[in-house]
Motif scaffolding. Structure first.
Motif, PDB file in Angstrom:
ATOM      1  N   PRO A 139       0.823  -1.206   0.000  1.00 47.91           N
ATOM      2  CA  PRO A 139       0.000   0.000   0.000  1.00 47.91           C
ATOM      3  C   PRO A 139       0.859   1.260   0.000  1.00 47.91           C
ATOM      4  CG  PRO A 139      -0.847  -1.589   1.576  1.00 47.91           C
ATOM      5  CD  PRO A 139       0.481  -2.121   1.099  1.00 47.91           C
ATOM      6  N   GLY A 140       0.397   2.268  -0.734  1.00 50.13           N
ATOM      7  CA  GLY A 140       1.131   3.524  -0.802  1.00 50.13           C
ATOM      8  C   GLY A 140       2.078   3.616  -1.976  1.00 50.13           C
ATOM      9  N   ILE A 141       2.412   2.492  -2.589  1.00 49.15           N
ATOM     10  CA  ILE A 141       3.275   2.487  -3.778  1.00 49.15           C
ATOM     11  C   ILE A 141       2.365   2.404  -4.996  1.00 49.15           C
ATOM     12  CG2 ILE A 141       5.162   1.359  -4.999  1.00 49.15           C
ATOM     13  CD1 ILE A 141       5.984   2.548  -2.333  1.00 49.15           C
ATOM     14  N   SER A 142       2.001   3.567  -5.537  1.00 48.36           N
ATOM     15  CA  SER A 142       1.028   3.667  -6.643  1.00 48.36           C
ATOM     16  C   SER A 142      -0.296   3.012  -6.279  1.00 48.36           C
ATOM     17  CB  SER A 142       1.604   3.052  -7.932  1.00 48.36           C
ATOM     18  OG  SER A 142       2.705   3.798  -8.390  1.00 48.36           O
ATOM     19  N   ASP A 143      -0.623   2.998  -5.011  1.00 47.97           N
ATOM     20  CA  ASP A 143      -1.879   2.462  -4.489  1.00 47.97           C
ATOM     21  C   ASP A 143      -2.309   3.332  -3.312  1.00 47.97           C
ATOM     22  OD1 ASP A 143      -2.587   0.205  -6.056  1.00 47.97           O
ATOM     23  OD2 ASP A 143      -1.029  -1.001  -5.098  1.00 47.97           O
ATOM     24  N   PRO A 144      -3.570   3.236  -2.894  1.00 51.84           N
ATOM     25  CA  PRO A 144      -4.011   4.011  -1.724  1.00 51.84           C
ATOM     26  C   PRO A 144      -3.182   3.662  -0.490  1.00 51.84           C
ATOM     27  CG  PRO A 144      -5.880   3.041  -2.886  1.00 51.84           C
ATOM     28  CD  PRO A 144      -4.654   2.430  -3.482  1.00 51.84           C
ATOM     29  N   GLY A 145      -3.039   4.605   0.416  1.00 50.07           N
ATOM     30  CA  GLY A 145      -2.325   4.344   1.660  1.00 50.07           C
ATOM     31  C   GLY A 145      -1.598   5.552   2.214  1.00 50.07           C
ATOM     32  N   PHE A 146      -1.033   6.373   1.327  1.00 47.66           N
ATOM     33  CA  PHE A 146      -0.241   7.510   1.790  1.00 47.66           C
ATOM     34  C   PHE A 146      -1.041   8.437   2.698  1.00 47.66           C
ATOM     35  CE2 PHE A 146       0.442  12.071   0.939  1.00 47.66           C
ATOM     36  CZ  PHE A 146       1.623  12.243   1.652  1.00 47.66           C
ATOM     37  N   LEU A 147      -2.267   8.749   2.303  1.00 43.00           N
ATOM     38  CA  LEU A 147      -3.078   9.708   3.060  1.00 43.00           C
ATOM     39  C   LEU A 147      -3.276   9.242   4.499  1.00 43.00           C
ATOM     40  CD1 LEU A 147      -4.780  12.343   2.760  1.00 43.00           C
ATOM     41  CD2 LEU A 147      -6.751  10.865   2.335  1.00 43.00           C
ATOM     42  N   LEU A 148      -3.595   7.963   4.677  1.00 40.36           N
ATOM     43  CA  LEU A 148      -3.838   7.437   6.016  1.00 40.36           C
ATOM     44  C   LEU A 148      -2.543   7.357   6.818  1.00 40.36           C
ATOM     45  CD1 LEU A 148      -5.704   6.250   8.137  1.00 40.36           C
ATOM     46  CD2 LEU A 148      -5.415   4.010   7.054  1.00 40.36           C
ATOM     47  N   VAL A 149      -1.478   6.919   6.193  1.00 38.96           N
ATOM     48  CA  VAL A 149      -0.192   6.835   6.896  1.00 38.96           C
ATOM     49  C   VAL A 149       0.233   8.218   7.377  1.00 38.96           C
ATOM     50  CG1 VAL A 149       2.267   6.356   6.626  1.00 38.96           C
ATOM     51  CG2 VAL A 149       0.577   4.740   5.726  1.00 38.96           C
ATOM     52  N   ARG A 150       0.121   9.231   6.511  1.00 42.22           N
ATOM     53  CA  ARG A 150       0.491  10.592   6.892  1.00 42.22           C
ATOM     54  C   ARG A 150      -0.368  11.086   8.054  1.00 42.22           C
ATOM     55  NH1 ARG A 150      -0.248  15.322   2.571  1.00 42.22           N
ATOM     56  NH2 ARG A 150      -2.419  14.731   2.952  1.00 42.22           N
ATOM     57  N   ALA A 151      -1.674  10.807   7.990  1.00 42.20           N
ATOM     58  CA  ALA A 151      -2.573  11.243   9.055  1.00 42.20           C
ATOM     59  C   ALA A 151      -2.202  10.583  10.381  1.00 42.20           C
ATOM     60  CB  ALA A 151      -4.021  10.920   8.684  1.00 42.20           C
ATOM     61  N   CYS A 152      -1.839   9.308  10.334  1.00 42.73           N
ATOM     62  CA  CYS A 152      -1.443   8.599  11.555  1.00 42.73           C
ATOM     63  C   CYS A 152      -0.149   9.181  12.130  1.00 42.73           C
ATOM     64  CB  CYS A 152      -1.267   7.113  11.269  1.00 42.73           C
ATOM     65  SG  CYS A 152      -2.801   6.205  10.989  1.00 42.73           S
ATOM     66  N   ALA A 158      -0.795  12.387  13.800  1.00 42.15           N
ATOM     67  CA  ALA A 158      -1.565  12.249  15.035  1.00 42.15           C
ATOM     68  C   ALA A 158      -0.819  11.469  16.115  1.00 42.15           C
ATOM     69  CB  ALA A 158      -2.899  11.557  14.731  1.00 42.15           C
ATOM     70  N   GLY A 159       0.384  11.030  15.809  1.00 38.00           N
ATOM     71  CA  GLY A 159       1.159  10.290  16.795  1.00 38.00           C
ATOM     72  C   GLY A 159       0.748   8.839  16.948  1.00 38.00           C
ATOM     73  N   ILE A 160       0.038   8.303  15.968  1.00 39.07           N
ATOM     74  CA  ILE A 160      -0.368   6.896  15.994  1.00 39.07           C
ATOM     75  C   ILE A 160       0.737   6.049  15.373  1.00 39.07           C
ATOM     76  CG2 ILE A 160      -2.042   5.217  15.098  1.00 39.07           C
ATOM     77  CD1 ILE A 160      -4.079   7.550  15.099  1.00 39.07           C
ATOM     78  N   GLU A 161       1.071   4.960  16.014  1.00 35.33           N
ATOM     79  CA  GLU A 161       2.158   4.114  15.530  1.00 35.33           C
ATOM     80  C   GLU A 161       1.782   3.454  14.208  1.00 35.33           C
ATOM     81  OE1 GLU A 161       5.049   0.426  17.003  1.00 35.33           O
ATOM     82  OE2 GLU A 161       3.385   1.096  18.263  1.00 35.33           O
ATOM     83  N   VAL A 162       2.703   3.490  13.264  1.00 39.01           N
ATOM     84  CA  VAL A 162       2.542   2.833  11.962  1.00 39.01           C
ATOM     85  C   VAL A 162       3.707   1.880  11.778  1.00 39.01           C
ATOM     86  CG1 VAL A 162       2.415   3.134   9.464  1.00 39.01           C
ATOM     87  CG2 VAL A 162       1.406   4.860  10.978  1.00 39.01           C
ATOM     88  N   GLU A 163       3.382   0.672  11.368  1.00 43.62           N
ATOM     89  CA  GLU A 163       4.423  -0.310  11.080  1.00 43.62           C
ATOM     90  C   GLU A 163       4.164  -0.906   9.705  1.00 43.62           C
ATOM     91  OE1 GLU A 163       6.463  -4.325  13.023  1.00 43.62           O
ATOM     92  OE2 GLU A 163       5.142  -3.051  14.217  1.00 43.62           O
ATOM     93  N   CYS A 164       5.147  -0.756   8.815  1.00 48.87           N
ATOM     94  CA  CYS A 164       5.018  -1.291   7.460  1.00 48.87           C
ATOM     95  C   CYS A 164       5.845  -2.561   7.338  1.00 48.87           C
ATOM     96  CB  CYS A 164       5.469  -0.257   6.428  1.00 48.87           C
ATOM     97  SG  CYS A 164       5.305  -0.834   4.725  1.00 48.87           S
TER      98      CYS A 164
END
Length: 223
Positions: free
Chosen positions: A86-99, A102-108
């Motif tokens: 996700p995020g590589i020419s697919d949806p995902g960037f917007l949510l990852v950036r928002a997290c 907001a200080g929410i942990e993201v793990e890819c």
């Protein structure tokens, strides 16, 4: 506070998924999916039963705030696209950036993505490269093609079947003589193949053979 897992899924062969990805798809509270039907088929293959929530280019701006609120309240979500990371020419960037904001942990998780095997399999230098995603359909396309011609690093981009010959023709017009291209088709699928040659050679091939599948184009660096 919850957590967002970004989970790559197979781009072809289902064996390309990791044990960890399968485990997390079953353990998260819900899976955010680009297409719930496609992801539903994947989950059924691995005998996973979990809630699916649609998250795609047409609705991500509308639902990102709600998902963010749920993550802030302790939900743990997995984010997947139809295939690849996700995020590589697919949806995902917007949510990852928002997290992140907001200080929410993201793990890819590490996993499948089409341009890496295409780059390595091209035989061109890989220590420095540029990833272009999909080229513009109309506005700005020729400018981008010209920049590729002048790029001193290996260039990788995605192209659709009905625009492949057009892209090769445009590259033919601007690339230096003898500069090579690798076209990778259907990576990790039954009819996977990589064709290497000059633009002229590849145009000849693809005008004589059906242009089917998903394509990654790798362009040798300007020397």
């Amino acid at each position: 506070m919850g957590k967002l897992y970004v989970i790559p899924t197979p781009i072809g062969n289902l064996e390309d998924i990791t044990y960890r990805a399968v485990r997390l798809l079953a353990e998260v509270n819900a899976v955010l999916a680009e297409d719930t039907r496609t992801t539903g088929n994947l989950l059924r293959h691995f005998e996973i039963s979990n809630q699916l929530i649609a998250f795609h280019l047409n609705n991500e701006h509308k639902v990102v705030d709600r998902i963010l609120s749920e993550l802030q309240n302790g939900m743990i979500y997995g984010l997947v696209s139809d295939a690849g990371t996700p995020g590589i020419s697919d949806p995902g960037f917007l949510l990852v950036r928002a997290c992140v904001d907001a200080g929410i942990e993201v793990e890819c998780l590490p996993g499948a993505t089409a341009f890496v095997p295409a780059l390595v399999n091209s035989g061109f230098p890989t220590e420095k490269f540029v990833y272009e995603g999909f080229l513009p359909h109309k506005k700005g396309r020729q400018t981008r093609i010209q920049k590729i011609a002048e790029e001193e690093r290996t260039v990788v981009f995605y192209e659709s079947p009905h625009r492949l010959v057009k892209a090769l023709t445009q590259l033919q017009e601007v690339l230096q003589e003898g500069r090579r291209i690798a076209v990778c088709r259907e990576i990790s699928k039954k009819f996977e193949e990589t064709l290497r040659g000059t633009p002229e050679e590849l145009i000849t091939h693809f005008t004589q053979h059906p242009v089917k599948g998903e394509f990654v184009v790798v362009v040798e660096a300007y020397k």
